[in-house]
Write a protein that holds these residues in place. Sequence first.
Motif, PDB file in Angstrom:
ATOM      1  N   TRP A 164       0.816  -1.217   0.000  1.00 59.73           N
ATOM      2  CA  TRP A 164       0.000   0.000   0.000  1.00 59.73           C
ATOM      3  C   TRP A 164       0.848   1.265   0.000  1.00 59.73           C
ATOM      4  O   TRP A 164       0.326   2.361  -0.217  1.00 59.73           O
ATOM      5  N   LEU A 165       2.151   1.116   0.240  1.00 61.60           N
ATOM      6  CA  LEU A 165       3.024   2.287   0.233  1.00 61.60           C
ATOM      7  C   LEU A 165       3.236   2.838  -1.175  1.00 61.60           C
ATOM      8  O   LEU A 165       3.554   4.026  -1.327  1.00 61.60           O
ATOM      9  N   ARG A 166       3.071   2.005  -2.180  1.00 62.33           N
ATOM     10  CA  ARG A 166       3.354   2.466  -3.547  1.00 62.33           C
ATOM     11  C   ARG A 166       2.545   3.694  -3.940  1.00 62.33           C
ATOM     12  O   ARG A 166       3.111   4.684  -4.428  1.00 62.33           O
ATOM     13  N   PRO A 167       1.210   3.700  -3.771  1.00 62.83           N
ATOM     14  CA  PRO A 167       0.470   4.909  -4.147  1.00 62.83           C
ATOM     15  C   PRO A 167       0.821   6.124  -3.296  1.00 62.83           C
ATOM     16  O   PRO A 167       0.717   7.257  -3.773  1.00 62.83           O
ATOM     17  N   LEU A 168       1.262   5.915  -2.067  1.00 63.18           N
ATOM     18  CA  LEU A 168       1.694   7.052  -1.250  1.00 63.18           C
ATOM     19  C   LEU A 168       2.934   7.701  -1.837  1.00 63.18           C
ATOM     20  O   LEU A 168       3.058   8.925  -1.882  1.00 63.18           O
ATOM     21  N   ILE A 169       3.862   6.852  -2.275  1.00 64.48           N
ATOM     22  CA  ILE A 169       5.108   7.363  -2.851  1.00 64.48           C
ATOM     23  C   ILE A 169       4.809   8.216  -4.085  1.00 64.48           C
ATOM     24  O   ILE A 169       5.442   9.263  -4.309  1.00 64.48           O
ATOM     25  N   GLN A 170       3.836   7.793  -4.865  1.00 67.93           N
ATOM     26  CA  GLN A 170       3.472   8.546  -6.066  1.00 67.93           C
ATOM     27  C   GLN A 170       2.903   9.919  -5.732  1.00 67.93           C
ATOM     28  O   GLN A 170       2.932  10.828  -6.574  1.00 67.93           O
ATOM     29  N   GLN A 171       2.379  10.083  -4.529  1.00 66.94           N
ATOM     30  CA  GLN A 171       1.800  11.363  -4.121  1.00 66.94           C
ATOM     31  C   GLN A 171       2.840  12.337  -3.559  1.00 66.94           C
ATOM     32  O   GLN A 171       2.528  13.512  -3.339  1.00 66.94           O
ATOM     33  N   LEU A 172       4.056  11.860  -3.337  1.00 67.88           N
ATOM     34  CA  LEU A 172       5.082  12.687  -2.721  1.00 67.88           C
ATOM     35  C   LEU A 172       5.971  13.354  -3.769  1.00 67.88           C
ATOM     36  O   LEU A 172       6.375  12.720  -4.742  1.00 67.88           O
ATOM     37  N   ASP A 173       6.277  14.611  -3.552  1.00 67.66           N
ATOM     38  CA  ASP A 173       7.203  15.309  -4.450  1.00 67.66           C
ATOM     39  C   ASP A 173       8.610  14.768  -4.281  1.00 67.66           C
ATOM     40  O   ASP A 173       9.392  14.720  -5.231  1.00 67.66           O
ATOM     41  N   ALA A 174       8.946  14.380  -3.056  1.00 73.24           N
ATOM     42  CA  ALA A 174      10.270  13.822  -2.776  1.00 73.24           C
ATOM     43  C   ALA A 174      10.153  12.864  -1.600  1.00 73.24           C
ATOM     44  O   ALA A 174       9.423  13.129  -0.643  1.00 73.24           O
ATOM     45  N   LEU A 175      10.872  11.760  -1.688  1.00 72.31           N
ATOM     46  CA  LEU A 175      10.902  10.777  -0.610  1.00 72.31           C
ATOM     47  C   LEU A 175      12.349  10.445  -0.304  1.00 72.31           C
ATOM     48  O   LEU A 175      13.094  10.016  -1.195  1.00 72.31           O
ATOM     49  N   PRO A 176      12.800  10.617   0.932  1.00 65.97           N
ATOM     50  CA  PRO A 176      14.178  10.238   1.271  1.00 65.97           C
ATOM     51  C   PRO A 176      14.411   8.754   1.004  1.00 65.97           C
ATOM     52  O   PRO A 176      13.530   7.932   1.235  1.00 65.97           O
ATOM     53  N   PHE A 177      15.575   8.432   0.476  1.00 65.81           N
ATOM     54  CA  PHE A 177      15.986   7.047   0.255  1.00 65.81           C
ATOM     55  C   PHE A 177      15.025   6.321  -0.708  1.00 65.81           C
ATOM     56  O   PHE A 177      14.796   5.121  -0.589  1.00 65.81           O
TER      57      PHE A 177
END
Length: 334
Positions: A164-177
């Motif tokens: 379920w983290l995948r769609p969250l990552i798509q919503q972020l402008d930047a994600l550390p690591f």
Amino acid sequence: MLDATAPSPVGGLVAAQLLDKHYGLVGELSELTGERDENFRLKVRVGSELVLKVFGLSQPRGEAELLAAVLEHLSLHAPDLPVPRLIRSRDGLDTLRFVDSKGHERYAVLYSFLPGKQLIDTCRSETQYRQCGALLARTAIGLGNFVHPAMYRPVIWDLRNLAWLRPLIQQLDALPFEDFICAFIDEFAHSVSARLDRAPRQFVHNDFNARNLIVDAHDETRVTGVIDFGDAVHTARVADVAVGVIGQLSAPENAEVAFRAFVEAYQELSPLDTEELLLLPWLVAGRIVQNVTVTSWYRSRHPDEQHFTAFGPDFFAWRIEFAKHLCTLARSSG
């Protein structure tokens, strides 16, 4: 699930009115932090303190009823477990229903406050690691026969739901690591998820972190309580252990000792099987990935909220390196 709803706090004045009207309680009120809810600490008199938890706008009635049921269950089936105790209203209700100023139906639960110091604010030691491991095992044993309809609700913090983290990552402008995190999610789906689905399951605390563990204010080696059952869920038993390991990680130089001592103490009371032990490094790494991703999402959506303020890239840098190390160990172990 994650709450994208705009915060709609009721505030301290309303909390005080609820406490007075429904519980006959008046005292000094202060606000605590929370991920989705509001938490108010009430000092009634010297040595007597309570917490009123007001559930968030998007949290259904079942979540409030689940918390009340958990606290009641533990008071009956694990009375020696150091957890908050449920306080009923004047009318004998364990879950309070009210309508906020905007006409929304809301829910609240009142319970005792556990005195002491949060583990996160202490000097860590192997004595603590072992006491925490034993306390998690005792908590899991106490919850072993608990049943409630809401315990099967979807929870983003359930390690079985790492995809379920995948769609969250798509919503972020930047994600550390981000490179490591995306690669890990893919490898977890391919190599771990099916094995985790076959692991023994039960209802567990699922948030045994260093802010939810209480130690004696005068003797930091004594772990005296566990709080916050808001993410408790029916999931793989070993996932709960992985979350507990994360709560012991305070510095890179003691990470492996903390991991080993915590798990050893847990197993003295509630042994894991061979497959669960093989899954454990994957799951600890997975929880680190969850923490980075979900806290980044919350910080981007609710920048003024204080609950995740301290958990930025600097906090997670060495933990990501430890996750990489655990992945290497897990691949070599099969």
